[in-house]
Write a protein that holds these residues in place. Structure first.
Motif, short mmCIF file in Angstrom:
data_model
loop_
_atom_site.label_atom_id
_atom_site.label_comp_id
_atom_site.label_asym_id
_atom_site.label_seq_id
_atom_site.Cartn_x
_atom_site.Cartn_y
_atom_site.Cartn_z
N TRP A 99 1.89 2.12 -3.35
CA TRP A 99 1.21 2.35 -4.37
C TRP A 99 1.07 4.66 -3.75
CZ3 TRP A 99 2.84 -0.89 -7.76
CH2 TRP A 99 3.05 -2.05 -7.29
N ALA A 100 1.00 4.36 -2.78
CA ALA A 100 0.89 5.88 -2.43
C ALA A 100 1.91 6.23 -2.48
CB ALA A 100 0.85 5.77 -0.86
N GLN A 103 0.97 -1.57 0.03
CA GLN A 103 0.08 -0.28 0.01
C GLN A 103 0.99 1.00 -0.18
OE1 GLN A 103 -2.26 -0.09 3.86
NE2 GLN A 103 -4.16 -1.55 1.97
N ARG A 104 1.95 1.61 0.75
CA ARG A 104 2.99 2.19 0.84
C ARG A 104 3.60 2.33 -0.30
NH1 ARG A 104 4.14 6.68 0.53
NH2 ARG A 104 5.75 7.66 1.17
N ALA A 163 -4.99 3.52 -4.37
CA ALA A 163 -4.23 4.69 -4.02
C ALA A 163 -4.08 5.34 -5.53
CB ALA A 163 -2.46 4.24 -3.32
#
Length: 752
Positions: free
Chosen positions: A494-495, A491-492, A565
């Motif tokens: 893609w963020a 997730q980080r 994201a």
């Protein structure tokens, strides 16, 4: 045994091999690429065991076929659940680790035989497939060979000193059976039956044993000094033959005539230098001077320019092109893919500016015309490109394999620049070279730093120039490792991409496969796999948390389209199966920011230059070699903004794969990484190109271990070719070179 063409009786053919080991033995040897008694004797041990020195069992890797020496610790037997089979459990140890072996037997007498052969305390060699069972390593039904027990102390001491050879083997042909076959071929062999390849003066100078003596020493050593001396002799022989072939080829090329291209003081090159928006680095100036001197000579230049990622090889190559244009000649740049050819055309036109528009309104009178010729250039554009090349209107012609077609002619081809030349075959490079009135000067470019030992071994006497200095103004790249399958990490990642896109930057997401069934097939460098994934690569790093399959471009593209994201961000898709028009469109959309995230394969590995690209995510990074990862990483951080590279891997944190990848986080020096890559890769990967596909040619030579030996062999080879250019007085050497590199591929050795 049948005589061979070189007059010896130790070669023979398959019939001789069958007479020696039988039809079944010969068939099993064929799996090891052994087709004659000589092949068998040249099948050298890969290592040696010593009685009483056991193999470190903790180093075994699941999935590999291993041969170990260990001591039997315990024995037990019982019937299987269905009562049809007897199970014999043998535990072996190296004094520290214990590994179980499992045997299955249908009859009680078979159980008793195994138990008699493998009593507790017995030392033996075991060969079989390593597997994981209930979390522990195990060998299932391995072959084994108990070591003979000494009768007295004197015999025990003699046997303890005698190394036990361990051969590359197969499941059906373990090392000790190969050893028996080798003995059958070796015992009757006499020195008078073998014409030694190495000249006597060379053997004497380097203190090397003769062939037959060395064969006995390597297959039946009395001590470690024997096999070490024999191994050095045969490794030296391989290096000497390779270097002699290289020296012979280079002497032939040097004897050819080339048209000197000294340039002028006030032509295209001077105009280019005057308008460059940056200052050349010291390295660029030095290498340019070396190339300029070569171009001014009457012998064909043969120079390899290797450069760190982003070191400015293109401008150095362009300056060489301008020099030959100032001398009335033309330059051709051959690239392996349309993406790279188009990138070169854009870069060169940008650097030249009005100097690339000769004959047009606004063009500089001192300039020339830059023509792009690829398979996708058709119709009137193609006819114009062909006319411009043939008439000389285009001083620079850039293209792919389309340049090699018979219809493509030049007015006066003076310089060929071959980018990533290892992706082209001999015939292809010959076809371009043949288009010159005289032999063109040749400049080869590679973005992969080459250790000196490899350059000596693979590139021979080609002059090597190196660019290590990075031009000022680049902010560099920071590299991180990320565990696949951990949702917070992914997730980080893609963020981070979303944040960079919002700031006006671009991001690459690289996957090793196009689909779940096919590797990239667009001409990019092959993946440098570490071998079986084994237990240290569960899931192998899927593109999305929880996805157990291999990362593919198509699947990643589809999944990222649904990633929260990245909502609202357009994604691009690029791989080798797209048409040339689709590739160009994908790159143009990415460069412009229309699709700021590009999901791609290694097609973007070399040459692609998008200064706005600041992020790269490499999925299944453990599937790539360090040098290839370095090339991929070089696609970001090419502008003023710093770059971030994230290597995603599903490999176990303590695995060799992850330890290897950690090097990427510690340095951005491509030459350091190249040395690391060389040390970790199989020798065959490094030397495969030099063998022209002949997997049996180079067996012992190690570019990591044998650098000094290669230096010595090069000196001796040069001296031999100077004294006997056509090897008239060294027929054995000429015959061996022909076997090492067949005539159609000898030229491939110098990568010319």
């Amino acid at each position: 045994m049948a005589h061979t063409s070189d007059g010896t009786v130790w070669g023979g053919d398959r019939r001789a091999l069958v007479d020696l080991v039988g039809e079944r033995g010969a068939k099993r040897l064929e799996q090891l690429d052994i087709h004659s008694p000589r092949d068998l004797l040249r099948h050298y041990p890969r290592k040696y065991f010593h009685r009483g020195r056991y193999t470190r069992l903790r180093d075994l890797v699941s999935g590999e076929h291993a041969t170990v020496m260990a001591q039997v610790k315990g024995v037990e037997d019982f019937k299987s659940r269905n009562k049809r089979l007897h199970v014999v459990k043998i535990s072996i140890t190296d004094g520290d680790t214990v590994v179980p072996l499992t045997f299955f037997a249908r009859r009680p007498y078979m159980v008793e035989y195994i138990k008699k052969q493998l009593r507790p305390g017995t030392s033996a060699m075991f060969s079989g497939q390593v597997t994981y069972y209930r979390g522990d390593l195990e060998l299932i039904h391995p072959d084994y060979e108990p070591l003979p027990q000494a009768m007295d102390e004197e015999e025990a001491a003699r046997r303890a000193a005698r190394p036990v050879p361990v051969y590359p083997a197969t499941a059906k042909l373990p090392t000790w059976r190969i050893s028996d076959m080798v003995r059958l071929a070796l015992e009757p062999l006499q020195p008078s039956e073998v014409n030694d390849i190495l000249p006597g003066e060379v053997r004497q100078r380097r203190e090397l044993p003769g062939t037959v003596a060395a064969l006995h020493m390597i297959h039946q050593p009395g001590n470690d000094l024997d096999w070490q001396a024999a191994r050095r002799r045969f490794a030296y022989e391989e290096a000497f033959l390779l270097q002699t072939a290289l020296a012979r080829r280079r002497a032939e090329i040097a004897a050819r005539d080339a048209t000197p291209r000294p340039g002028t003081t006030d032509g295209l090159l001077a105009a280019l230098d005057a308008q460059l928006p940056f200052t050349l680095t010291d390295g660029q100036r030095q290498v340019s001077a070396e190339i300029a001197a070569d171009l001014a000579g009457a012998s064909p230049m043969q120079r390899l320019l290797q450069g760190e990622v982003g070191s400015g090889k293109t401008v150095v190559a362009l300056r060489a092109m301008c020099q030959v244009i100032d001398s009335g000649g033309q330059a051709a740049l051959l690239a392996p893919t349309e993406v790279l050819a188009a990138q070169h055309a854009r870069s060169i036109r940008h650097l030249l500016g009005p100097l690339a528009e000769a004959g047009t309104l606004g063009g500089d009178a001192r300039g020339t015309k830059v023509t792009l010729l690829t398979g996708s250039v058709t119709g009137p554009a193609r006819r114009q490109a062909l006319a411009d090349a043939a008439s000389g209107a285009s001083g620079i012609v850039i293209g792919t394999h389309a340049l090699l077609e018979e219809k493509v002619q030049f007015a006066d081809l003076a310089l060929t620049v071959i980018d990533e030349q290892h992706r082209f075959g001999v015939e292809q490079r010959d076809a371009l070279r043949a288009k010159g009135r005289t032999m063109p000067h040749q400049l080869y470019l590679t973005a992969t730093p080459i250790p000196r030992s490899v350059a000596m071994t693979v590139f021979g006497d080609v002059e090597v120039s190196t660019l290590r200095e990075i031009p000022a103004g680049r902010s560099g790249v920071t590299t991180y490792l990320a565990p696949a399958g951990q949702q917070k990490w992914m997730q980080r990642i893609w963020a981070l991409i979303a944040e960079q896109v919002a700031a006006g930057h671009r991001a690459y997401v690289v996957a090793p496969r196009i689909t779940s069934t096919s590797l990239e097939d667009d001409g990019a460098a092959p993946l440098d796999l570490d071998g079986p994934a084994g237990p240290d690569a569960p899931g192998q790093g899927g593109p999305v948390p929880g996805d157990g399959g291999p990362a593919t471009v198509e699947d990643t593209y589809a999944r990222l389209g649904k990633e929260p994201a990245l909502r609202g961000i357009s994604l691009g898709l690029l791989h080798g199966r797209l048409s040339a028009e689709e590739k160009d469109a994908a790159m143009a959309a990415f460069a412009s920011g229309q699709t700021p995230v590009l999901v791609t394969t290694t097609v973007i590995e070399v040459g692609v230059d998008v200064p706005e690209a600041t992020v790269m995510v490499v999925l299944d990074a453990d599937r790539f070699g360090l040098s290839q990862l370095h090339q991929l990483r070089g696609r970001i951080g090419r502008g003023s903004a710093p770059g971030t590279c994230v290597l995603v891997t599903g490999a176990h944190p303590d695995s060799p794969s992850v330890r290897r990848l950690k090097v990427m986080t510690e340095t951005t020096d491509g030459f350091v990484l190249a040395e690391q890559d060389l040390a970790q890769r199989r020798e065959g990967d490094v030397l495969g190109a030099a063998q022209s596909g002949r997997g049996t040619s180079l067996r012992l030579l190690s570019v990591v271990r044998d650098r000094e030996l290669i230096e010595q062999a090069r000196q001796d080879a040069r001296a031999l070719i100077t004294a006997d250019p056509n090897l008239v007085h060294h027929v054995e050497v000429l015959t061996a070179i022909t076997e090492l590199v067949d005539p159609d591929h000898e030229e491939f050795l110098d990568r010319a």
